[in-house]
Design a protein around this motif. Structure first.
Motif, PDB file in Angstrom:
ATOM      1  N   VAL A 123      56.398   2.357 -70.050  1.00 10.93           N
ATOM      2  CA  VAL A 123      55.212   3.198 -69.815  1.00 10.93           C
ATOM      3  C   VAL A 123      54.188   2.449 -68.960  1.00 10.93           C
ATOM      4  O   VAL A 123      53.658   2.983 -67.968  1.00 10.93           O
ATOM      5  CB  VAL A 123      54.597   3.629 -71.161  1.00 10.93           C
ATOM      6  CG1 VAL A 123      53.248   4.307 -70.930  1.00 10.93           C
ATOM      7  CG2 VAL A 123      55.530   4.579 -71.892  1.00 10.93           C
ATOM      8  N   ASN A 124      53.905   1.202 -69.322  1.00 14.51           N
ATOM      9  CA  ASN A 124      52.906   0.435 -68.581  1.00 14.51           C
ATOM     10  C   ASN A 124      53.374   0.127 -67.158  1.00 14.51           C
ATOM     11  O   ASN A 124      52.599   0.208 -66.202  1.00 14.51           O
ATOM     12  CB  ASN A 124      52.586  -0.865 -69.321  1.00 14.51           C
ATOM     13  CG  ASN A 124      51.840  -0.617 -70.614  1.00 14.51           C
ATOM     14  OD1 ASN A 124      51.270   0.449 -70.817  1.00 14.51           O
ATOM     15  ND2 ASN A 124      51.847  -1.588 -71.505  1.00 14.51           N
ATOM     16  N   GLY A 125      54.654  -0.229 -67.020  1.00 12.69           N
ATOM     17  CA  GLY A 125      55.185  -0.520 -65.693  1.00 12.69           C
ATOM     18  C   GLY A 125      55.160   0.700 -64.801  1.00 12.69           C
ATOM     19  O   GLY A 125      54.798   0.617 -63.613  1.00 12.69           O
ATOM     20  N   LEU A 126      55.527   1.865 -65.366  1.00  6.96           N
ATOM     21  CA  LEU A 126      55.534   3.081 -64.562  1.00  6.96           C
ATOM     22  C   LEU A 126      54.114   3.507 -64.190  1.00  6.96           C
ATOM     23  O   LEU A 126      53.884   4.035 -63.091  1.00  6.96           O
ATOM     24  CB  LEU A 126      56.245   4.207 -65.328  1.00  6.96           C
ATOM     25  CG  LEU A 126      57.155   5.122 -64.501  1.00  6.96           C
ATOM     26  CD1 LEU A 126      58.125   4.306 -63.673  1.00  6.96           C
ATOM     27  CD2 LEU A 126      57.906   6.086 -65.389  1.00  6.96           C
ATOM     28  N   ALA A 127      53.158   3.273 -65.086  1.00  2.00           N
ATOM     29  CA  ALA A 127      51.762   3.575 -64.761  1.00  2.00           C
ATOM     30  C   ALA A 127      51.300   2.725 -63.570  1.00  2.00           C
ATOM     31  O   ALA A 127      50.616   3.220 -62.665  1.00  2.00           O
ATOM     32  CB  ALA A 127      50.872   3.317 -65.977  1.00  2.00           C
ATOM     33  N   ILE A 128      51.694   1.463 -63.564  1.00  3.98           N
ATOM     34  CA  ILE A 128      51.333   0.585 -62.445  1.00  3.98           C
ATOM     35  C   ILE A 128      52.010   1.049 -61.160  1.00  3.98           C
ATOM     36  O   ILE A 128      51.399   1.050 -60.079  1.00  3.98           O
ATOM     37  CB  ILE A 128      51.723  -0.880 -62.772  1.00  3.98           C
ATOM     38  CG1 ILE A 128      50.906  -1.385 -63.959  1.00  3.98           C
ATOM     39  CG2 ILE A 128      51.505  -1.779 -61.552  1.00  3.98           C
ATOM     40  CD1 ILE A 128      51.361  -2.725 -64.487  1.00  3.98           C
ATOM     41  N   VAL A 129      53.283   1.466 -61.264  1.00  2.00           N
ATOM     42  CA  VAL A 129      54.009   1.953 -60.082  1.00  2.00           C
ATOM     43  C   VAL A 129      53.327   3.196 -59.515  1.00  2.00           C
ATOM     44  O   VAL A 129      53.164   3.334 -58.298  1.00  2.00           O
ATOM     45  CB  VAL A 129      55.478   2.259 -60.445  1.00  2.00           C
ATOM     46  CG1 VAL A 129      56.166   3.009 -59.311  1.00  2.00           C
ATOM     47  CG2 VAL A 129      56.228   0.968 -60.737  1.00  2.00           C
ATOM     48  N   ILE A 130      52.923   4.128 -60.389  1.00  2.00           N
ATOM     49  CA  ILE A 130      52.228   5.340 -59.932  1.00  2.00           C
ATOM     50  C   ILE A 130      50.920   4.969 -59.239  1.00  2.00           C
ATOM     51  O   ILE A 130      50.567   5.513 -58.187  1.00  2.00           O
ATOM     52  CB  ILE A 130      51.960   6.290 -61.119  1.00  2.00           C
ATOM     53  CG1 ILE A 130      53.286   6.821 -61.680  1.00  2.00           C
ATOM     54  CG2 ILE A 130      51.090   7.462 -60.685  1.00  2.00           C
ATOM     55  CD1 ILE A 130      53.128   7.612 -62.972  1.00  2.00           C
ATOM     56  N   PHE A 131      50.185   4.008 -59.824  1.00  2.00           N
ATOM     57  CA  PHE A 131      48.920   3.565 -59.221  1.00  2.00           C
ATOM     58  C   PHE A 131      49.146   2.964 -57.834  1.00  2.00           C
ATOM     59  O   PHE A 131      48.459   3.316 -56.869  1.00  2.00           O
ATOM     60  CB  PHE A 131      48.254   2.547 -60.147  1.00  2.00           C
ATOM     61  CG  PHE A 131      47.046   1.881 -59.541  1.00  2.00           C
ATOM     62  CD1 PHE A 131      45.831   2.547 -59.485  1.00  2.00           C
ATOM     63  CD2 PHE A 131      47.136   0.603 -59.012  1.00  2.00           C
ATOM     64  CE1 PHE A 131      44.710   1.943 -58.916  1.00  2.00           C
ATOM     65  CE2 PHE A 131      46.031  -0.008 -58.441  1.00  2.00           C
ATOM     66  CZ  PHE A 131      44.818   0.663 -58.386  1.00  2.00           C
ATOM     67  N   LEU A 132      50.134   2.069 -57.735  1.00  4.78           N
ATOM     68  CA  LEU A 132      50.407   1.422 -56.452  1.00  4.78           C
ATOM     69  C   LEU A 132      50.863   2.437 -55.399  1.00  4.78           C
ATOM     70  O   LEU A 132      50.548   2.297 -54.208  1.00  4.78           O
ATOM     71  CB  LEU A 132      51.465   0.329 -56.626  1.00  4.78           C
ATOM     72  CG  LEU A 132      51.053  -0.870 -57.500  1.00  4.78           C
ATOM     73  CD1 LEU A 132      52.223  -1.826 -57.672  1.00  4.78           C
ATOM     74  CD2 LEU A 132      49.857  -1.588 -56.885  1.00  4.78           C
ATOM     75  N   ALA A 133      51.604   3.465 -55.850  1.00  4.91           N
ATOM     76  CA  ALA A 133      52.081   4.482 -54.911  1.00  4.91           C
ATOM     77  C   ALA A 133      50.919   5.261 -54.298  1.00  4.91           C
ATOM     78  O   ALA A 133      51.002   5.727 -53.149  1.00  4.91           O
ATOM     79  CB  ALA A 133      53.039   5.440 -55.606  1.00  4.91           C
ATOM     80  N   GLN A 134      49.823   5.402 -55.050  1.00  2.00           N
ATOM     81  CA  GLN A 134      48.673   6.150 -54.527  1.00  2.00           C
ATOM     82  C   GLN A 134      47.902   5.362 -53.479  1.00  2.00           C
ATOM     83  O   GLN A 134      47.193   5.934 -52.654  1.00  2.00           O
ATOM     84  CB  GLN A 134      47.723   6.545 -55.669  1.00  2.00           C
ATOM     85  CG  GLN A 134      48.357   7.323 -56.799  1.00  2.00           C
ATOM     86  CD  GLN A 134      49.247   8.451 -56.334  1.00  2.00           C
ATOM     87  OE1 GLN A 134      48.817   9.310 -55.575  1.00  2.00           O
ATOM     88  NE2 GLN A 134      50.491   8.458 -56.800  1.00  2.00           N
ATOM     89  N   LEU A 135      48.045   4.045 -53.503  1.00  3.23           N
ATOM     90  CA  LEU A 135      47.274   3.221 -52.567  1.00  3.23           C
ATOM     91  C   LEU A 135      47.681   3.457 -51.117  1.00  3.23           C
ATOM     92  O   LEU A 135      46.885   3.226 -50.206  1.00  3.23           O
ATOM     93  CB  LEU A 135      47.441   1.737 -52.926  1.00  3.23           C
ATOM     94  CG  LEU A 135      46.883   1.310 -54.294  1.00  3.23           C
ATOM     95  CD1 LEU A 135      47.033  -0.184 -54.474  1.00  3.23           C
ATOM     96  CD2 LEU A 135      45.414   1.731 -54.459  1.00  3.23           C
ATOM     97  N   GLN A 136      48.931   3.923 -50.913  1.00  2.00           N
ATOM     98  CA  GLN A 136      49.351   4.178 -49.537  1.00  2.00           C
ATOM     99  C   GLN A 136      48.563   5.315 -48.906  1.00  2.00           C
ATOM    100  O   GLN A 136      48.507   5.440 -47.673  1.00  2.00           O
ATOM    101  CB  GLN A 136      50.838   4.486 -49.488  1.00  2.00           C
ATOM    102  CG  GLN A 136      51.230   5.813 -50.137  1.00  2.00           C
ATOM    103  CD  GLN A 136      52.723   6.062 -50.064  1.00  2.00           C
ATOM    104  OE1 GLN A 136      53.472   5.259 -49.537  1.00  2.00           O
ATOM    105  NE2 GLN A 136      53.153   7.196 -50.581  1.00  2.00           N
TER     106      GLN A 136
END
Length: 518
Positions: A123-136
């Motif tokens: 859950v925490n890793g996927l939350a970070i992945v979603i956050f990083l994906a928005q930075l683009q």
């Protein structure tokens, strides 16, 4: 029993409005993942539509949203680049067949073997992945080529609209729940940007930046039936089979873990095997109708849950709204400021991340903390499937290590000079060294009795340890008696079999994991 939504008109309204909100968030994700996989935007949009509607109708978890995902897109890149999109369609069909087989064989139940620290890390890793994906979305094409970070007025406009979106989502439910907060935020921010003439990057701008085509659009027709045009040879199978297995595994792991999370949030229980079949059918249909396939999406599923979606109608509505955008309303979707969608996803990140895991530091075993952090890091650096497999393996090794330390023995010598070993703890591959260290054949008296009443032999390694113990006492010229060993162990022992004392009334009855049983 098929239940479209919960009883009452309010449930229907909530599911439909929640589905509209989700559909808006699906557009940029599907387009972005299509470009990641190296295919056209419509291939990703068709995938989101077909995955969404099929899994909502026949899947095992109402209110869970499926679509084109980054976890599967990164697996597809090499296949598309080397062999073309037709091979991708064939691989997606085969991946769907594998997932259907997993459901028919009831393999979905094995998701229960995923430990809680692994779930936290997921859950925490996927939350970070979603956050990083928005930075683009904060990057724009630069004059030198490539992408560069926003600066100046466009950056502050973007940040302001993101903050406004998040504020609306946070505070609106305190005033009214008549309309999903995420949907209201998207509409308000879009109208505000248009009314004030703000220089806000829109969905159409994202399409143009990704494709390099000023006329890029999400407009299209209905997906058409199309059999993948690849040679029907073993060479083709050799090319697509590895990719299909990885796609199937990644898709099922992410879908079943997302299902477990939604089960916890809604205090209901999905059906894992049925979800495997639903995902499989959806992926197979994708391959025959020009979609890139996919799996459950934790971000969009969280949007659905937070917006009040609880029934199958929410997922069906999201898929149908998305199709409607493709067919009739592409222009309306393309004017939405991408900042509004980023704000929605940032709120999903905040709701998905298990902030309580910080409070657990120091209160749970160090090994569990390590596993949770490890899974989160591997999820961010590689992909979800590898992270979960690594987490389960490390958890299993920790479990084996802890249980290996439980092997011990109580000893005493009776008045006849016979020494008794009363064993406690499991005997398996991890504890055989501790088991062997308990005994001292050279220093023991002439007659020794080993009692297995309070222990259990689990595997072939345990049986070999008993045979080795018998051989040690034989070499020392001592007499060894083994008591309270079950019948299955007695049959499988080679050297120690004759030393076992049989007591039909007291001997335990259990099974041993050993290939020789077959």
């Amino acid at each position: 029993m098929f239940q479209l939504t919960c009883p009452g008109s309010k449930c229907v309204k909530n599911d439909v409005l929640s589905g509209l909100t989700v559909s808006l968030a699906l557009v940029p994700e599907a387009v972005a993942f299509a470009f990641v996989a190296g295919v056209e935007p419509l291939v990703g949009l068709y995938a989101a539509f077909m995955m969404g509607i099929i899994t909502s109708v026949i899947g095992g978890r109402p209110s869970m949203i499926s679509g084109a995902t980054g976890a599967m897109a990164v697996v597809m890149v090499a296949l598309v680049a080397q062999h073309g999109v037709e091979y991708l369609f064939a691989a997606v069909v085969l991946a769907g067949v594998i997932q259907i087989a997993a459901g028919v064989l009831h393999l979905g139940k094995f998701i229960r073997m995923v430990p809680h620290p692994v779930m936290l890390g997921f859950v925490n890793g996927l939350a970070i992945v979603i956050f990083l994906a928005q930075l683009q979305q904060f990057q724009v094409p630069s004059d030198e080529g490539g992408m560069a970070w926003m600066t100046g007025t466009p950056l502050w406009t973007m940040l302001g609209l993101v903050a406004l979106t998040m504020a609306i989502i946070h505070f609106l439910p305190k005033l009214t729940t008549a309309v999903p907060a995420s949907l209201a935020a998207i509409i308000i921010v879009t109208l505000l940007a248009i009314t004030l003439g703000l220089d806000a990057r829109s969905v159409q701008g994202v399409l143009q930046d990704m494709s390099g085509d000023p006329a890029a659009s999400i407009a299209g027709g209905l997906p058409a039936f199309h059999i993948p045009t690849i040679p029907l040879t073993f060479e083709s199978l050799r090319i697509i089979l590895p990719c299909a297995f990885i796609l199937a595994a990644v898709g099922l792991i992410e879908s079943l873990l997302t299902m477990s999370l939604i089960d916890e949030l809604t205090e209901t229980r999905g059906r894992g095997n049925k979800e495997c079949i639903g995902q499989g059918v959806a992926n197979s249909v994708n391959g025959f109708f020009g979609g890139m396939g996919g799996c459950a999406m934790i971000g969009q599923s969280m949007i659905n849950i937070n917006s009040g979606g609880r029934g199958r109608l929410s997922g069906i509505s999201a898929a149908l709204f998305l199709l409607g955008f493709i067919l009739f309303a592409s222009g309306l979707i393309e004017i939405i400021p991408v900042a509004a969608l980023v704000g929605v996803m940032f709120m999903v990140v905040m709701g998905t991340f298990e902030w309580a895991s910080f409070r657990l530091l120091g209160r749970i075993p160090l090994a569990d903390t390590f596993v949770g952090i490890l899974v989160a890091v591997v999820t961010v650096l590689t992909d979800l499937a590898i992270a979960v497999v690594v987490g389960v393996i490390v958890s299993a090794l920790v479990f084996a290590w802890e249980h290996a330390k439980q092997m011990r023995a109580e000893t005493h010598t009776d008045r006849y000079g016979i020494k008794y070993y009363s064993l406690h703890g499991p005997l398996f591959f991890g504890s055989i060294q501790a088991f062997a260290d308990i005994f001292e054949p050279k220093n023991d008296p002439q007659e020794v009795i080993v009692d297995f009443a309070n222990t259990r032999v689990y595997d072939h390694s345990g049986l070999e340890a008993i045979d080795s113990l018998a051989e040690r006492y034989m070499r020392a010229g001592k007499t060894l008696h083994i008591r309270h060993l079950n019948q299955e162990c007695q049959n499988l022992l080679v050297k120690a079999g004759d030393l076992v004392e049989v007591n039909m009334m007291e001997d335990p009855n259990y099974h041993v994991a050993d290939d020789r049983i077959a």
